[in-house]
Write a protein that holds these residues in place. Sequence first.
Motif: not given
Length: 702
Positions: A257, A190, A261
């Motif tokens: 993303g 990501n 994360s």
Amino acid sequence: MRHRELAWGLAWGLAWGMVRVEQVDEESQQRDLAQVNQALEARLRELEATNATLTAARDEAEAANRAKSRSLAELTHEIRAPANGLMGMTDLLDKTSLTQQQRLYVDMLKRSAVTLRHVIDDVLDLSSMEAGRLEMVAADFDIRDVIDDVLETMGQQAQRKGLELVAEYPPVVLPGAHGDLRRTRQVLVNLIGNAVKFTSEGVVRVRLLDGDGVGELRVEVEDTGIGIGEDARAKIFEPFTQADGSTSREFGGSGLGLSISKGFVEAMGGRIGVAAPAGRGAKLWFTLPRGIDDSGESMAVPGLDVAGSRAGLLVKHPAVSASLRAALAGCGVDATELPDGAAVGPWLRGGPDSAPVVLIADAHGLSAGPDVPLVALRRLDESASWSGAASHGGRQPVGLHLPVTRQRLLAALRGALGLVGAGAGRGARTSAAVAALRGLRVLVAEDSPVNQEVTASMLQLHGCHVDLVTNGEDAVDAVRHRGYHVVLMDWQMPGLDGLAATARIRAAEAAEGRQATPIVALSARAMPRDDQQCLEAGADGYLSKPFSEGQLLEILAPWAASVRGRSDAPTDVFDVLDAEALDRLRSLQRPGTRGFVERILGRYVGEVDPLIRAIRQGAEGGDLAAIERAAHTLKSSSLSVGAAAMGAVCANLEKLARTGGDGETLLARLPELLRAAAEVRAEVARVVAAANDDSGVLPGPS
């Protein structure tokens, strides 16, 4: 008297007034109390109505969440089915004869397929995080391996934009991390993916550093792209958010993303954030706890026999040169940056004569120079040839494609220095694990033709006997009437699904007193706890689609071992030649004669090579009819003598030819056919030798 009456009247009036006042006060209090009760009752009714509304909203939200989970399951199933075919066919393609360039492309394809699978998993992980059910598998690992793997995956995307993608691993920073390896990889995908997406020129750099806290490792991803404004930094890790709303149309992306994360990193005990870089662009970072055993010894790169060598760097881009210098230092190689080709000679003369030397240069960056071992840096789409090779004493350079990773750099150095042949060996499989599968009878219940072909080809490549069915009804019938060592059961099939089919098989086994057949559930849903649900339904194992050949072999190995150890298992079930077929042939031998079986086997071996030549010629000439005839003949004779694995390979060739397969695909199957033929010849020789030793005579012609 009058005064007394007046006083008495006054006293009576006062008393009566006080009584009336008390009566009025009591009535007022009662009215006030009634009003309070009415207000409380009204408020209670409002609260009850509010509670009913909230309860209905909660039930509606839970129903919506369940519907979302079901939709995610169905969506991921639809995506995973073709993804499984992509991964499986890529694994099979990897076993064919390929050029170095084709091998590189196949590696990139495999990595991309794995990345696709991880993206699918991300959607499920987001749902798990929202429900508070995110599960982590923590372990110690070398963070450099994860970074290198992501660089390989992202390399082509970066190079298409003209970007340099580099990693810097200072030798003083210990690389051991503790966390979930797969989730760490996705965090890097990501972060690096965003950096590449929002950078139009320059470099994306990944740095490994010591963290600010004790026992903490820090990874930074810095780019030279559009950057992140101060206002956007506070919300960049929120779901469905990008640094600048205006960028979403230009660059695409859902904004999930970084939110995912953040959830991953914090669940692993780390931190994540964004910082202002020294120049233009953006810098995102995250930390992880250090590994429990972070001595560095277990994290070393194997084969450090290049230590003590000298490397000259003729690399134009400073970020690539700096990355190489740090990586070489980690291998114990003394690296020197050279400004141009004229500096090569003085550099060579300036070091000890005993130290091996190697020159690392851009593929088109050197046109003349001394005879010295060469490593040529090239992009993924560049040819392995180098125009300067002839002017360096005709020495052929060793190619090293960008982005550079530690393992490939080490392999290139060893190849250039003559320590091993460059490009030698692609990880050999464990022969014992492969041998354990030979002869295993496997039923594959799968409704997707692509997944059928992939799974069957993987199994037949390792000598398994495979039958295919497309629904649960046929799976139940096949297990009852033919029997198998292992069943691979797709969990979602039309009609009777895998869950119901497994239940029927287990019920029949219990009713008939048969030993339970191992059943491995195959599922493309991959929702949380799906594996546990399959096991609770009666399956013995679980494999999530898409799966690689290695994952398939790994899950089958224990069942193969258990079948070997079963008292009711045929002793020769794993042989190249099936013992039952040989016994049937022996039953045809006339009383008082010997050598019948050996003569049949000899004739069979004699026709193998001509039929293989016919198959090869048909594939090269595009004669599908000839291939089908030869493959059918060889299949029939193979099955007659009990060479089931050989027969399965021929059956696949016959099917491909009959359904219009192209010549290249058919030729790609020949190595598999040749391996099966070699195994059959060796087994026939063993059987014949054993028969000759027993009889004392050689089998003659019939």
